[in-house]
Each structure stands twice: as structure tokens, then as C-alpha cells.
Design a protein around this motif. Structure first.
Motif, PDB file in Angstrom:
ATOM      1  N   GLN A   1      18.922 -23.651 -17.508  1.00  0.00           N
ATOM      2  CA  GLN A   1      19.211 -22.361 -16.874  1.00  0.00           C
ATOM      3  C   GLN A   1      20.714 -22.081 -16.886  1.00  0.00           C
ATOM      4  OE1 GLN A   1      17.019 -22.893 -13.222  1.00  0.00           O
ATOM      5  NE2 GLN A   1      15.391 -21.522 -13.879  1.00  0.00           N
ATOM      6  N   THR A   2      21.517 -23.138 -16.638  1.00  0.00           N
ATOM      7  CA  THR A   2      22.973 -22.984 -16.681  1.00  0.00           C
ATOM      8  C   THR A   2      23.413 -22.610 -18.092  1.00  0.00           C
ATOM      9  OG1 THR A   2      23.056 -24.742 -15.054  1.00  0.00           O
ATOM     10  CG2 THR A   2      25.144 -24.141 -16.087  1.00  0.00           C
ATOM     11  N   GLN A   3      22.801 -23.269 -19.100  1.00  0.00           N
ATOM     12  CA  GLN A   3      23.162 -22.996 -20.493  1.00  0.00           C
ATOM     13  C   GLN A   3      22.826 -21.546 -20.855  1.00  0.00           C
ATOM     14  OE1 GLN A   3      21.517 -25.998 -23.121  1.00  0.00           O
ATOM     15  NE2 GLN A   3      22.347 -24.943 -24.907  1.00  0.00           N
ATOM     16  N   ILE A   4      21.678 -21.044 -20.379  1.00  0.00           N
ATOM     17  CA  ILE A   4      21.290 -19.652 -20.645  1.00  0.00           C
ATOM     18  C   ILE A   4      22.303 -18.704 -20.018  1.00  0.00           C
ATOM     19  CG2 ILE A   4      19.607 -17.852 -20.011  1.00  0.00           C
ATOM     20  CD1 ILE A   4      17.430 -19.908 -20.512  1.00  0.00           C
TER      21      ILE A   4
ATOM     22  N   GLY B   1      15.809 -31.525 -13.361  1.00  0.00           N
ATOM     23  CA  GLY B   1      17.223 -31.565 -13.728  1.00  0.00           C
ATOM     24  C   GLY B   1      17.463 -30.900 -15.078  1.00  0.00           C
ATOM     25  N   ILE B   2      16.514 -31.088 -16.014  1.00  0.00           N
ATOM     26  CA  ILE B   2      16.633 -30.458 -17.334  1.00  0.00           C
ATOM     27  C   ILE B   2      16.523 -28.938 -17.192  1.00  0.00           C
ATOM     28  CG2 ILE B   2      15.569 -30.244 -19.628  1.00  0.00           C
ATOM     29  CD1 ILE B   2      14.694 -33.121 -19.410  1.00  0.00           C
ATOM     30  N   ILE B   3      15.608 -28.497 -16.317  1.00  0.00           N
ATOM     31  CA  ILE B   3      15.436 -27.050 -16.095  1.00  0.00           C
ATOM     32  C   ILE B   3      16.728 -26.447 -15.542  1.00  0.00           C
ATOM     33  CG2 ILE B   3      14.167 -25.319 -14.735  1.00  0.00           C
ATOM     34  CD1 ILE B   3      11.670 -27.032 -15.090  1.00  0.00           C
TER      35      ILE B   3
ATOM     36  N   ILE C   1       7.835 -24.822 -18.719  1.00  0.00           N
ATOM     37  CA  ILE C   1       9.039 -24.044 -18.388  1.00  0.00           C
ATOM     38  C   ILE C   1      10.181 -24.462 -19.313  1.00  0.00           C
ATOM     39  CG2 ILE C   1      10.765 -23.578 -16.592  1.00  0.00           C
ATOM     40  CD1 ILE C   1       8.595 -23.907 -14.527  1.00  0.00           C
ATOM     41  N   ILE C   2      10.277 -25.779 -19.572  1.00  0.00           N
ATOM     42  CA  ILE C   2      11.337 -26.277 -20.464  1.00  0.00           C
ATOM     43  C   ILE C   2      11.170 -25.685 -21.864  1.00  0.00           C
ATOM     44  CG2 ILE C   2      12.278 -28.368 -21.566  1.00  0.00           C
ATOM     45  CD1 ILE C   2      11.759 -29.845 -18.960  1.00  0.00           C
ATOM     46  N   TYR C   3       9.930 -25.677 -22.388  1.00  0.00           N
ATOM     47  CA  TYR C   3       9.678 -25.059 -23.701  1.00  0.00           C
ATOM     48  C   TYR C   3      10.133 -23.597 -23.670  1.00  0.00           C
ATOM     49  CZ  TYR C   3       6.489 -28.966 -24.810  1.00  0.00           C
ATOM     50  OH  TYR C   3       5.933 -30.189 -25.036  1.00  0.00           O
ATOM     51  N   PHE C   4       9.735 -22.881 -22.602  1.00  0.00           N
ATOM     52  CA  PHE C   4      10.050 -21.449 -22.495  1.00  0.00           C
ATOM     53  C   PHE C   4      11.566 -21.235 -22.483  1.00  0.00           C
ATOM     54  CE2 PHE C   4      11.299 -17.992 -19.631  1.00  0.00           C
ATOM     55  CZ  PHE C   4      10.811 -16.906 -20.345  1.00  0.00           C
TER      56      PHE C   4
END
Lengths: 121, 121
Positions: free
Chosen positions: A88-91, A82-84, B83-86
Motif C-alpha cells: 500500500q505504501t509502494q502504491i 506486513g506485506i499488504i 489482496i496481495i495479488y490485487f
């Protein structure tokens, strides 16, 4: 019985031997760390995973496993995935704002050149 | 024995009953999905986690568990936390580029205003 059992041995209600495998990664003052990991992976799986790793990488592996386990407890459907999704949305949002801003700068530069040209005419 | 056993029952070398708990989430044509999950969490833990969830959310939970398990197999130290760090690093870089671009636009606007002012003097 060691009165300062590590958090893993305390959780598993067992004696904490001097050469306890879990002891370096689960200090007695942070009982949640093992509780999360045990709930999601089980002690056996974690011990198996750590044994396959070089000793110097195990503490970082425990930390990342604990982070994932905590996320899974807090969000049982998506866990840290969920954090990923969120990142990704934030990016995408930031990249889109960046593209918009870069377009604005291009327009401003054109206007500036036009103003300069008209000055010399 | 059901000749079209689900990937979970095939992996666990057992009969796949008509009301198999795993069958809706582990089709026979995707054997890796269960293999990853079994290797990291164990079948019992996954079954326990899924049983605590409403039926309509279980497929998404299986997908996110599978994603995390695959990441952990590929990167045993950091798993999907890597992935989160990246992504966090990528956000910081994009935000910093955005701030730089916004500063540039401000400078361009000032130059444009100055040019306009000198035009009318």
C-alpha cells in the motif's frame, strides 16, 4: 507403512493411507509446506477448512494458507499483513510520482503551446 | 462469573478471570474479533502464538491475525493473499501508466526544444 509417505503423514509420524486426505497437497519432497501450516493453524483446522471447499480449489487454498503461515513464522507480529502495508505504501509512492509527472507534462505542454504561439506572432 | 466477560470467554462460554489472558485484546463490545480468530486458528494456537511474543507487540499481532482470519472467512481459497495479488496488479498498472507518462513528457520536451531551435533560426 508406505515408504513414500506424504509430508503431512511424515510430520505427524503416522501411516500414510492410499486415500490420504493431505497427500495430494503435501508431497514428500516439500516437508516445510506442512510444517508451516501445522505450526500456525494445526492439522485439524486445515483439514476442516479444506473439506469445506470444492476439491478443485483445495490446492490453491493450501498454497495461500502455506504462504500466510510462512509469513507468520517469519514475522510473528504482522504476518503477511506486513506485506499488504508495504505494498500500500509502494502504491501511494508510485501514485504520487505519477501525479508529479503528469503535472510536469502539463507544464511542458503549456510551454510548447506558448513557443508555437510566439512563432506565429 | 464476571458480568462483563471478554469476547473470548463469552465465545468459549467460560468464566472470565480477573487476569484473563485474552481480555486485553478481545473487549466485550467486539465479539466478531474472537469469532474469526477462533474459527481459523483455534483459541489454543492463538494463545500459544501470543505467549511467544513480547507483551507490547501482542495487540498488533491480534489485529493482524484477526485481519487475516476475517479475509480467510470471506475468501476461503485465497484469504488475504488475494489482496496481495490485487495490490501487486495495481502496482504493475500504476508503474506502466507512469512509464507511459514519462515517455510522453520526454516527447513533449523534445518538441519544445525543436520549437525553440526553429525560433532562433
Amino acid at each position: 507403512m508406505n515408504p513414500k509417505r506424504c509430508a503431512a503423514c511424515k510430520y505427524l509420524r503416522r501411516r500414510c493411507p492410499k486415500d490420504c486426505f493431505f497427500s495430494p497437497y503435501f508431497p514428500p519432497n516439500d516437508p516445510d509446506k506442512f510444517a508451516y501450516i501445522h505450526r500456525i493453524y494445526g492439522a485439524g483446522n486445515v483439514s476442516k477448512m479444506l473439506q469445506q471447499l470444492p476439491v478443485q480449489t483445495r490446492a490453491e487454498a493450501v498454497d495461500s494458507l502455506c504462504f500466510e503461515a510462512k509469513c507468520r513464522v517469519e514475522d510473528p507480529v504482522y504476518g503477511c499483513v506486513g506485506i499488504i502495508y508495504f505494498l500500500q505504501t509502494q502504491i501511494q509512492k508510485t501514485e504520487s510520482l505519477l501525479a508529479k509527472t503528469q503535472a510536469e507534462i502539463a507544464v511542458a505542454q503549456i510551454k510548447h503551446s506558448q513557443a508555437q504561439n510566439s512563432e506565429f506572432m
